[in-house]
Scaffold this active site. Structure first.
Site, PDB file in Angstrom:
ATOM      1  N   ARG A   1     -19.386  15.677  -0.963  1.00 44.09           N
ATOM      2  CA  ARG A   1     -19.760  14.580  -0.062  1.00 44.09           C
ATOM      3  C   ARG A   1     -19.724  15.054   1.378  1.00 44.09           C
ATOM      4  O   ARG A   1     -18.909  15.897   1.738  1.00 44.09           O
ATOM      5  CB  ARG A   1     -18.766  13.415  -0.196  1.00 44.09           C
ATOM      6  CG  ARG A   1     -18.624  12.929  -1.592  1.00 44.09           C
ATOM      7  CD  ARG A   1     -17.380  12.073  -1.747  1.00 44.09           C
ATOM      8  NE  ARG A   1     -17.646  10.667  -1.541  1.00 44.09           N
ATOM      9  CZ  ARG A   1     -16.757   9.715  -1.798  1.00 44.09           C
ATOM     10  NH1 ARG A   1     -15.556  10.015  -2.233  1.00 44.09           N
ATOM     11  NH2 ARG A   1     -17.059   8.458  -1.605  1.00 44.09           N
TER      12      ARG A   1
ATOM     13  N   GLU B   1       0.856  -1.192   0.000  1.00 43.71           N
ATOM     14  CA  GLU B   1       0.000   0.000   0.000  1.00 43.71           C
ATOM     15  C   GLU B   1       0.891   1.242   0.000  1.00 43.71           C
ATOM     16  O   GLU B   1       1.864   1.316   0.743  1.00 43.71           O
ATOM     17  CB  GLU B   1      -0.924  -0.037   1.234  1.00 43.71           C
ATOM     18  CG  GLU B   1      -1.601   1.266   1.590  1.00 43.71           C
ATOM     19  CD  GLU B   1      -2.452   1.881   0.472  1.00 43.71           C
ATOM     20  OE1 GLU B   1      -3.147   1.147  -0.253  1.00 43.71           O
ATOM     21  OE2 GLU B   1      -2.385   3.115   0.324  1.00 43.71           O
TER      22      GLU B   1
ATOM     23  N   ALA C   1     -17.495  -0.603  -6.040  1.00 39.70           N
ATOM     24  CA  ALA C   1     -16.896  -1.533  -5.081  1.00 39.70           C
ATOM     25  C   ALA C   1     -17.483  -2.928  -5.272  1.00 39.70           C
ATOM     26  O   ALA C   1     -16.768  -3.934  -5.206  1.00 39.70           O
ATOM     27  CB  ALA C   1     -17.132  -1.036  -3.659  1.00 39.70           C
TER      28      ALA C   1
ATOM     29  N   ARG D   1     -17.344   3.813   5.295  1.00 37.82           N
ATOM     30  CA  ARG D   1     -16.201   3.172   4.634  1.00 37.82           C
ATOM     31  C   ARG D   1     -15.106   2.783   5.623  1.00 37.82           C
ATOM     32  O   ARG D   1     -14.516   1.708   5.528  1.00 37.82           O
ATOM     33  CB  ARG D   1     -15.598   4.122   3.587  1.00 37.82           C
ATOM     34  CG  ARG D   1     -16.424   4.230   2.339  1.00 37.82           C
ATOM     35  CD  ARG D   1     -15.901   5.331   1.446  1.00 37.82           C
ATOM     36  NE  ARG D   1     -16.718   5.452   0.263  1.00 37.82           N
ATOM     37  CZ  ARG D   1     -16.450   4.875  -0.909  1.00 37.82           C
ATOM     38  NH1 ARG D   1     -15.362   4.152  -1.053  1.00 37.82           N
ATOM     39  NH2 ARG D   1     -17.253   5.026  -1.928  1.00 37.82           N
TER      40      ARG D   1
ATOM     41  N   ASP E   1     -11.279  -0.668  -9.096  1.00 39.08           N
ATOM     42  CA  ASP E   1     -11.222   0.556  -9.903  1.00 39.08           C
ATOM     43  C   ASP E   1     -10.032   0.571 -10.847  1.00 39.08           C
ATOM     44  O   ASP E   1     -10.059   1.259 -11.869  1.00 39.08           O
ATOM     45  CB  ASP E   1     -11.152   1.790  -8.986  1.00 39.08           C
ATOM     46  CG  ASP E   1     -12.520   2.213  -8.490  1.00 39.08           C
ATOM     47  OD1 ASP E   1     -13.476   1.422  -8.641  1.00 39.08           O
ATOM     48  OD2 ASP E   1     -12.641   3.328  -7.946  1.00 39.08           O
TER      49      ASP E   1
END
Ligand SMILES: Cc1cc2nc3c(=O)[nH]c(=O)nc-3n(C[C@H](O)[C@H](O)[C@H](O)COP(=O)(O)OP(=O)(O)OC[C@H]3O[C@@H](n4cnc5c(N)ncnc54)[C@H](O)[C@@H]3O)c2cc1C
Length: 428
Positions: free
Chosen positions: A191, A36, A325, A110, A312
């Protein structure tokens, strides 16, 4: 003879799809390292909705129980109610629930989802601050080895690479033939998460707490709203589209993909709409504007050699069917099932990945295109006769939610046997 347990598997990207993939493979005993780029796991402060197809995939991936235990909730998401943005906020269409609980999905914060799933990972095989720069390949003992080169100068050798590094994927550069820069959809999203008590205090005409997500339809704009966290928080996404130019004709510099904005910008974009919309906008704190990007043109392959894309990275799409997702989890389940079969090995993994591409790419790219079309319908709905509008709103979901993914996996396995990639006699 080698088997899938001997494969050195690298997953690039620790978003929700990469992590779900890693959990499934690691827990089955495969050697999986997750890389990551960030220094720790993290998600945007927003909610996400998982449709029934995503829920089934999460069950197959073995992360569903952890998710549900972490939320302490039941499945909570029924089909949408569609409301007009005009004062009075007339109900345009209330999609009924289908047979039994088959329509029920899950809305979740999330960060809560990621936190639940990350707890299942092998921490020793999770590597942070590892931003993939490029992949090189070489032949060793008759099979392809991929070397991941990270921006910190380190490298990692793998027999299999799964690129789960999102819409700006670096892995994709090693897979795609043509330019695959994500393009701006001409839509921006604002958002926010609003405490439910604040919503209740302003007495909206629209009931946001009846167990259904809400889509407030407007002209070149719409709002998606649903509660998360046991109805304590309301997730709001406000979309506006500039239809004066063709989509894809304007570039947004990467540093401007997500930027803070003044609330006035949103009020200006929603001039003439009804009071519920104004009240919701006024409750947003520290709004940010997101430029919504997608992969257009779609990829002509999700795989090359021993490298495969999921999520994605493979099919970044507009969020108008709440399915990005979900499609990523479907990718993850299919690729994991194929890799977990002991008949997959270093010699045939390229053919196994071709089979993954054949089964996943048509469906995921179809959802990608349908997502763009759904956004167009929400924002030009007044041009559509009401009965046709209701039919189209109704029919958008079934083929996504009720798809037989297990059937896809079985037919892919059969085809690998028929083609001689897997030998039936090796089956355990
Ligand atoms: C406004 C909005 C609302 C949405 N709502 C929904 C919804 O309700 N339902 C739904 O199903 N989908 C929804 N989506 C889509 C969904 O958010 C995405 O499809 C999903 O998050 C993709 O997950 P991913 O793991 O593939 O990619 P990402 O979440 O983008 O994760 C990619 C990871 O890779 C890492 N990374 C990137 N580059 C590198 C590199 N070079 N090296 C190493 N690591 C790297 C990143 O740091 C990140 O952790 C929505 C999207 C938006 C924008």
């Amino acid at each position: 003879m080698t088997s899938s347990k001997d494969l050195r598997i690298a997953i690039v990207g620790g978003g929700i799809v990469g992590v779900a993939c890693a959990v499934r493979l690691q827990r089955a005993g495969l050697k999986v390292d997750l890389f990551e780029s960030a220094s720790k796991f993290g998600e945007v402060g927003a909610g996400v909705g998982f449709g029934p197809n995503a829920i089934r995939a999460l069950k197959g991936l073995g992360v569903y129980d952890a998710m549900m235990a972490r939320t302490g909730e039941e499945l909570n998401m029924e089909p949408f109610q569609y409301i007009s943005e005009q004062e009075g906020h007339e109900l345009v269409y209330d999609q009924p629930i289908g047979s039994g609980d088959v329509d029920v999905g899950m809305t979740i914060h999330r960060a809560v989802f990621l936190d639940a799933v990350v707890g299942l990972l092998d921490a020793e095989r999770t590597h942070f601050s590892k931003r993939l720069d490029r992949i090189t390949q070489s032949e060793e003992l008759g099979h392809t080895v991929s070397t991941l080169h990270f921006q910190d100068g380190t490298t990692f050798e793998a027999d299999v690479v799964i690129g789960a590094d999102g819409i700006r994927s670096a892995t994709r550069v090693a897979v795609a033939e043509h330019s695959t820069r994500a393009t701006w959809s001409n839509t921006v999203a604002y958002r926010g998460l609003i405490p439910s008590e604040h919503i209740r205090e302003v007495n909206l005409k629209t009931d946001l707490f009846r167990g259904k997500p809400t889509n407030i339809l407007g002209d070149n704009r719409h709002l998606i709203i649903f509660p998360v966290s046991n109805n304590e928080i309301v997730n709001v996404v406000i979309f506006c589209t500039d239809r004066s130019k063709p989509a894809g004709s304007v570039d947004v510099p990467v540093q401007d993909w997500t930027i803070p904005v003044e609330k006035q910008e949103i009020f200006d974009a929603f001039k003439g709409c009804g009071s519920d919309v104004h009240k919701i906008i006024s409750l947003l704190k520290d709004p940010r504007r997101w430029a919504i990007h997608l992969l257009d043109p779609t990829l002509s392959s999700f795989v090359r050699d021993n490298i495969a894309l999921v999520g994605d990275a493979a099919h970044g799409m507009c969020p108008h069917l709440g399915s990005g997702a979900g499609q990523g989890f479907e990718d993850a389940l299919v690729i994991c099932e194929l890799l977990l079969d002991p008949r997959t090995n270093v010699s045939n993994v390229q053919d196994v990945f071709k089979a993954y591409d054949e089964i996943r790419r048509p469906r995921a790219n179809k959802v990608l295109k349908a997502s763009t079309a759904a956004g167009d319908l929400y924002e030009t709905w007044r041009d559509v006769p009401i009965d046709e509008l209701k039919t189209r709103l109704h029919d958008m979901w079934g083929w996504i939610w009720y798809h037989d993914l297990q059937g896809d996996i079985l037919s892919t396995e059969r085809s690998l046997e028929e083609r001689g990639v897997w030998r039936a006699s090796e089956s355990v």
